[in-house]
Design a protein around this motif. Sequence first.
Motif, PDB file in Angstrom:
ATOM      1  N   VAL A 171      49.156  40.117  87.150  1.00 27.50           N
ATOM      2  CA  VAL A 171      48.851  40.916  88.343  1.00 27.50           C
ATOM      3  C   VAL A 171      47.419  41.434  88.262  1.00 27.50           C
ATOM      4  O   VAL A 171      46.663  41.378  89.244  1.00 27.50           O
ATOM      5  CB  VAL A 171      49.845  42.079  88.483  1.00 27.50           C
ATOM      6  N   ARG A 172      47.030  41.936  87.095  1.00 30.00           N
ATOM      7  CA  ARG A 172      45.651  42.404  86.903  1.00 30.00           C
ATOM      8  C   ARG A 172      44.657  41.273  87.197  1.00 30.00           C
ATOM      9  O   ARG A 172      43.614  41.490  87.816  1.00 30.00           O
ATOM     10  CB  ARG A 172      45.459  42.879  85.477  1.00 30.00           C
ATOM     11  N   LEU A 173      44.994  40.073  86.735  1.00 32.45           N
ATOM     12  CA  LEU A 173      44.094  38.936  86.950  1.00 32.45           C
ATOM     13  C   LEU A 173      43.982  38.609  88.431  1.00 32.45           C
ATOM     14  O   LEU A 173      42.879  38.362  88.937  1.00 32.45           O
ATOM     15  CB  LEU A 173      44.607  37.725  86.163  1.00 32.45           C
ATOM     16  N   ASP A 174      45.093  38.606  89.139  1.00 30.08           N
ATOM     17  CA  ASP A 174      45.057  38.341  90.582  1.00 30.08           C
ATOM     18  C   ASP A 174      44.204  39.387  91.303  1.00 30.08           C
ATOM     19  O   ASP A 174      43.408  39.048  92.189  1.00 30.08           O
ATOM     20  CB  ASP A 174      46.476  38.359  91.162  1.00 30.08           C
ATOM     21  N   ILE A 175      44.371  40.650  90.928  1.00 31.11           N
ATOM     22  CA  ILE A 175      43.596  41.716  91.571  1.00 31.11           C
ATOM     23  C   ILE A 175      42.107  41.560  91.273  1.00 31.11           C
ATOM     24  O   ILE A 175      41.258  41.688  92.158  1.00 31.11           O
ATOM     25  CB  ILE A 175      44.094  43.098  91.106  1.00 31.11           C
ATOM     26  N   PRO A 216      36.906  38.461  85.934  1.00 30.91           N
ATOM     27  CA  PRO A 216      37.907  38.695  84.881  1.00 30.91           C
ATOM     28  C   PRO A 216      37.365  38.315  83.504  1.00 30.91           C
ATOM     29  O   PRO A 216      36.739  37.253  83.356  1.00 30.91           O
ATOM     30  CB  PRO A 216      39.062  37.765  85.277  1.00 30.91           C
ATOM     31  N   PRO A 217      37.591  39.142  82.496  1.00 24.67           N
ATOM     32  CA  PRO A 217      37.181  38.781  81.138  1.00 24.67           C
ATOM     33  C   PRO A 217      37.916  37.530  80.664  1.00 24.67           C
ATOM     34  O   PRO A 217      39.075  37.297  81.030  1.00 24.67           O
ATOM     35  CB  PRO A 217      37.603  39.995  80.299  1.00 24.67           C
ATOM     36  N   ALA A 218      37.231  36.740  79.841  1.00 27.33           N
ATOM     37  CA  ALA A 218      37.839  35.504  79.327  1.00 27.33           C
ATOM     38  C   ALA A 218      39.137  35.802  78.584  1.00 27.33           C
ATOM     39  O   ALA A 218      40.098  35.030  78.666  1.00 27.33           O
ATOM     40  CB  ALA A 218      36.849  34.787  78.415  1.00 27.33           C
ATOM     41  N   LEU A 219      39.186  36.933  77.869  1.00 23.65           N
ATOM     42  CA  LEU A 219      40.397  37.278  77.116  1.00 23.65           C
ATOM     43  C   LEU A 219      41.586  37.448  78.052  1.00 23.65           C
ATOM     44  O   LEU A 219      42.705  37.012  77.735  1.00 23.65           O
ATOM     45  CB  LEU A 219      40.167  38.560  76.311  1.00 23.65           C
ATOM     46  N   LEU A 220      41.391  38.080  79.194  1.00 24.59           N
ATOM     47  CA  LEU A 220      42.477  38.254  80.160  1.00 24.59           C
ATOM     48  C   LEU A 220      42.971  36.906  80.662  1.00 24.59           C
ATOM     49  O   LEU A 220      44.181  36.660  80.732  1.00 24.59           O
ATOM     50  CB  LEU A 220      42.001  39.123  81.325  1.00 24.59           C
ATOM     51  N   VAL A 221      42.053  36.024  81.001  1.00 18.65           N
ATOM     52  CA  VAL A 221      42.428  34.694  81.491  1.00 18.65           C
ATOM     53  C   VAL A 221      43.205  33.938  80.426  1.00 18.65           C
ATOM     54  O   VAL A 221      44.239  33.304  80.702  1.00 18.65           O
ATOM     55  CB  VAL A 221      41.171  33.902  81.909  1.00 18.65           C
ATOM     56  N   GLU A 222      42.739  34.012  79.179  1.00 13.06           N
ATOM     57  CA  GLU A 222      43.399  33.305  78.070  1.00 13.06           C
ATOM     58  C   GLU A 222      44.802  33.847  77.825  1.00 13.06           C
ATOM     59  O   GLU A 222      45.740  33.070  77.573  1.00 13.06           O
ATOM     60  CB  GLU A 222      42.550  33.438  76.801  1.00 13.06           C
ATOM     61  N   MET A 223      44.969  35.150  77.863  1.00 12.94           N
ATOM     62  CA  MET A 223      46.285  35.739  77.606  1.00 12.94           C
ATOM     63  C   MET A 223      47.279  35.360  78.701  1.00 12.94           C
ATOM     64  O   MET A 223      48.440  35.048  78.417  1.00 12.94           O
ATOM     65  CB  MET A 223      46.166  37.258  77.471  1.00 12.94           C
ATOM     66  N   VAL A 224      46.838  35.361  79.947  1.00 11.99           N
ATOM     67  CA  VAL A 224      47.729  34.960  81.034  1.00 11.99           C
ATOM     68  C   VAL A 224      48.106  33.496  80.884  1.00 11.99           C
ATOM     69  O   VAL A 224      49.277  33.115  81.052  1.00 11.99           O
ATOM     70  CB  VAL A 224      47.063  35.222  82.400  1.00 11.99           C
ATOM     71  N   ARG A 225      47.143  32.665  80.542  1.00 10.06           N
ATOM     72  CA  ARG A 225      47.419  31.234  80.352  1.00 10.06           C
ATOM     73  C   ARG A 225      48.432  31.021  79.227  1.00 10.06           C
ATOM     74  O   ARG A 225      49.268  30.109  79.288  1.00 10.06           O
ATOM     75  CB  ARG A 225      46.121  30.486  80.044  1.00 10.06           C
ATOM     76  N   ALA A 226      48.396  31.885  78.230  1.00 15.40           N
ATOM     77  CA  ALA A 226      49.316  31.777  77.088  1.00 15.40           C
ATOM     78  C   ALA A 226      50.670  32.426  77.361  1.00 15.40           C
ATOM     79  O   ALA A 226      51.552  32.410  76.496  1.00 15.40           O
ATOM     80  CB  ALA A 226      48.681  32.411  75.852  1.00 15.40           C
ATOM     81  N   GLY A 227      50.850  32.984  78.544  1.00 17.66           N
ATOM     82  CA  GLY A 227      52.125  33.618  78.876  1.00 17.66           C
ATOM     83  C   GLY A 227      52.277  35.030  78.347  1.00 17.66           C
ATOM     84  O   GLY A 227      53.378  35.593  78.388  1.00 17.66           O
ATOM     85  N   LYS A 228      51.177  35.620  77.874  1.00 17.32           N
ATOM     86  CA  LYS A 228      51.218  36.997  77.383  1.00 17.32           C
ATOM     87  C   LYS A 228      50.936  37.921  78.565  1.00 17.32           C
ATOM     88  O   LYS A 228      49.794  38.312  78.813  1.00 17.32           O
ATOM     89  CB  LYS A 228      50.202  37.198  76.264  1.00 17.32           C
ATOM     90  N   LEU A 229      51.989  38.288  79.273  1.00 18.62           N
ATOM     91  CA  LEU A 229      51.853  38.988  80.544  1.00 18.62           C
ATOM     92  C   LEU A 229      52.104  40.489  80.429  1.00 18.62           C
ATOM     93  O   LEU A 229      52.072  41.197  81.428  1.00 18.62           O
ATOM     94  CB  LEU A 229      52.806  38.380  81.575  1.00 18.62           C
TER      95      LEU A 229
END
Length: 273
Positions: free
Chosen positions: A225-229, A243-256
């Motif tokens: 949700v943070r990433l979408d916003i 968006p910071p790269a770390l946020l994108v990576e965590m979402v991609r990894a399913g760490k929501l």
Amino acid sequence: MGAGIAYVAATSGFDVVLVEVDPARSATAVEMLDKRWADGVTRGKLSGADAAAAQDRLGTAGSLDDVAPEPAVIVEAVPERLDLKRSLLAAAAEKRPALLASNTSSISIETLAAGLPAPGRFIGLHFFNPVWAMALLEIVVGPGTSEETTAAAVTLAARLGKDPVVVRDMPGFATSRLGVTIGLEAIRMVADGVASAADIDKAMMLGYRHPMGPLELTDVVGLDVRLDIARTLQAAYGSRFEPPALLVEMVRAGKLGRKSGQGFYTWVDGTKS
């Protein structure tokens, strides 16, 4: 968010239908709300009779088709994706609610209202997580929103026990522009090794009296949700919301965050461990 809004509305005396297309998610939401009411009784916040009455006022449905026409209020609370919200709002408008609202935290109300048959009855009702604990309700007035609808939203806020602020329709409104700015910078600080997530959160809680640190809040809201916003605000305001790269990576990894059990913290049964 939808479950939290349903809890507050039912506890405040409204008959509520929680619409969830996934039966498993619907059952999980009802179970969570039952536990919340039971906890309210245990902590002396609710009487047993009031909790039971609120539970009786809550129903569920798998589709808007199962909702009776002309409800007093419909609040949309799906993820921050424009096409998804527009599709759902169009279907909700067919029910002819007296007040149609979106819980969006970043998308323009004017944009969401495009194509709705009665834009004057459409408004933003931005609740905060957890809905039962947060007093603020951000009421977002679009250019087509009528004065009567705004007044009805303020009255509704009081009925729900919320303290409203009324803001003009801009991407991110007031709260998301400020809150996401802090949250994204906190994520960059984790990525840069400035401090641990726990210490960054502790600094904001003790130094600035925030009730919850920005990284724990990101876990509660959901990293997706943070990433979408952030992407919505980046499109509106430019690179300061990239968006910071770390946020994108965590979402991609399913760490929501809390809903997946892992984010900046580990969560077990909805509780930070």
